[in-house]
Design an enzyme around this catalytic site. Structure first.
Site, short mmCIF file in Angstrom:
data_model
loop_
_atom_site.label_atom_id
_atom_site.label_comp_id
_atom_site.label_asym_id
_atom_site.label_seq_id
_atom_site.Cartn_x
_atom_site.Cartn_y
_atom_site.Cartn_z
N PHE A 62 0.87 -1.18 -0.13
CA PHE A 62 -0.10 0.02 -0.07
C PHE A 62 0.93 1.10 -0.19
O PHE A 62 0.36 2.24 -0.57
CB PHE A 62 -1.00 0.11 1.22
CG PHE A 62 -1.91 1.01 1.20
CD1 PHE A 62 -3.13 0.84 0.50
CD2 PHE A 62 -1.93 2.29 1.95
CE1 PHE A 62 -4.25 2.00 0.58
CE2 PHE A 62 -2.79 3.10 1.93
CZ PHE A 62 -3.89 2.98 1.15
N GLU A 63 2.03 1.08 0.90
CA GLU A 63 2.97 2.41 0.57
C GLU A 63 3.82 2.49 -0.31
O GLU A 63 4.83 3.58 -0.70
CB GLU A 63 3.81 2.22 2.00
CG GLU A 63 2.93 2.25 3.07
CD GLU A 63 2.30 1.06 3.81
OE1 GLU A 63 1.27 1.15 4.51
OE2 GLU A 63 2.75 0.00 3.32
N VAL A 86 1.32 -9.55 -2.12
CA VAL A 86 0.01 -9.61 -1.44
C VAL A 86 -0.80 -10.88 -1.83
O VAL A 86 -1.01 -11.09 -3.11
CB VAL A 86 -1.02 -8.55 -2.17
CG1 VAL A 86 -2.12 -8.51 -1.31
CG2 VAL A 86 -0.14 -7.23 -1.99
N HIS A 93 -9.32 -7.20 2.34
CA HIS A 93 -8.11 -6.28 2.45
C HIS A 93 -7.02 -6.40 1.55
O HIS A 93 -6.56 -5.53 0.86
CB HIS A 93 -7.37 -6.74 3.98
CG HIS A 93 -5.96 -5.92 4.11
ND1 HIS A 93 -6.10 -4.68 4.60
CD2 HIS A 93 -4.73 -6.21 3.97
CE1 HIS A 93 -5.17 -4.03 4.59
NE2 HIS A 93 -3.96 -5.05 4.40
#
Length: 158
Positions: A62-63, A86, A93
Site C-alpha cells: 500500500f505504501e 500480496v 483487505h
C-alpha cells in the site's frame, strides 16, 4: 515510418530506483534478488556503493506509491521498479491493497513521466507466491527486464 523499441544493450546507462514492501519478505527478498541479478547481468552496478541503483524499503505494498513519488522527487531515475507480494486472505483487505497500490503506482508514473514497473505479486496462496519468486520462476528477473526495456525506450523517446 519510425519504430521505437527499448534496448537491452544500453542498460548500463540507466538509473534505477526500487521500492520494495517488507510485508511477506520471504517472497519480496527473493523477488529483489532476481531483479538485482538481472540488472547486474545487463551491466548495471548493483553493489552497495552503486549510484546506479537505489533501494527503498516500505512496510507494505500500500505504501509503494508514496515511496516511489518521494524517491523520484529526490533524484532523477530512468525507471522505478515497485516490488511487493500480496496474498489473498479471508477478508477483503487483499482487494483494497491491490486496487490502491496499482492505481497509485500508475498515477505516480504518469504524473512524473517515469515508467514504474508493477512488480507486485498477487496470489491466492503462499505456494503460488513461492513459485513466482523462485521455485519455478523468479518474476523479479522479468520485472528487471521490463524496467530495462521501458527505461531505455523512454530515454530514447525523450
Amino acid at each position: 515510418m519510425a519504430i521505437f523499441e527499448g534496448s537491452f544493450t544500453s542498460a548500463s546507462t540507466l538509473k534505477v530506483g526500487i521500492v520494495i514492501a517488507r510485508f511477506n519478505d520471504l517472497i519480496t527478498n527473493k523477488i529483489l534478488s532476481g531483479c538485482l541479478d538481472c540488472l547486474k547481468r545487463h551491466g548495471l552496478d548493483t553493489s552497495e556503493l552503486s549510484n546506479q541503483v537505489d533501494i527503498v524499503w516500505v512496510p507494505g505494498s500500500f505504501e509503494l506509491p508514496i515511496a516511489a513519488k518521494t524517491l523520484m522527487k529526490k533524484k532523477s531515475y530512468d525507471v522505478v521498479i515497485a516490488l511487493g507480494a500480496v496474498i489473498r486472505g479471508e477478508t477483503s483487505h487483499y482487494d483494497v491493497v491491490i486496487s490502491e497500490a496499482s492505481k497509485g503506482i500508475s498515477q505516480v508514473s504518469n504524473e512524473n513521466n517515469v515508467p514504474i514497473i508493477f512488480g507486485v505479486l498477487t496470489t491466492d496462496t503462499m505456494q503460488q507466491a513461492l513459485e513466482r519468486a523462485g521455485i519455478k520462476n523468479n518474476l523479479g528477473w522479468n520485472y528487471a527486464l521490463q524496467a530495462i526495456e521501458m527505461g531505455s525506450l523512454i530515454k530514447n523517446l525523450n
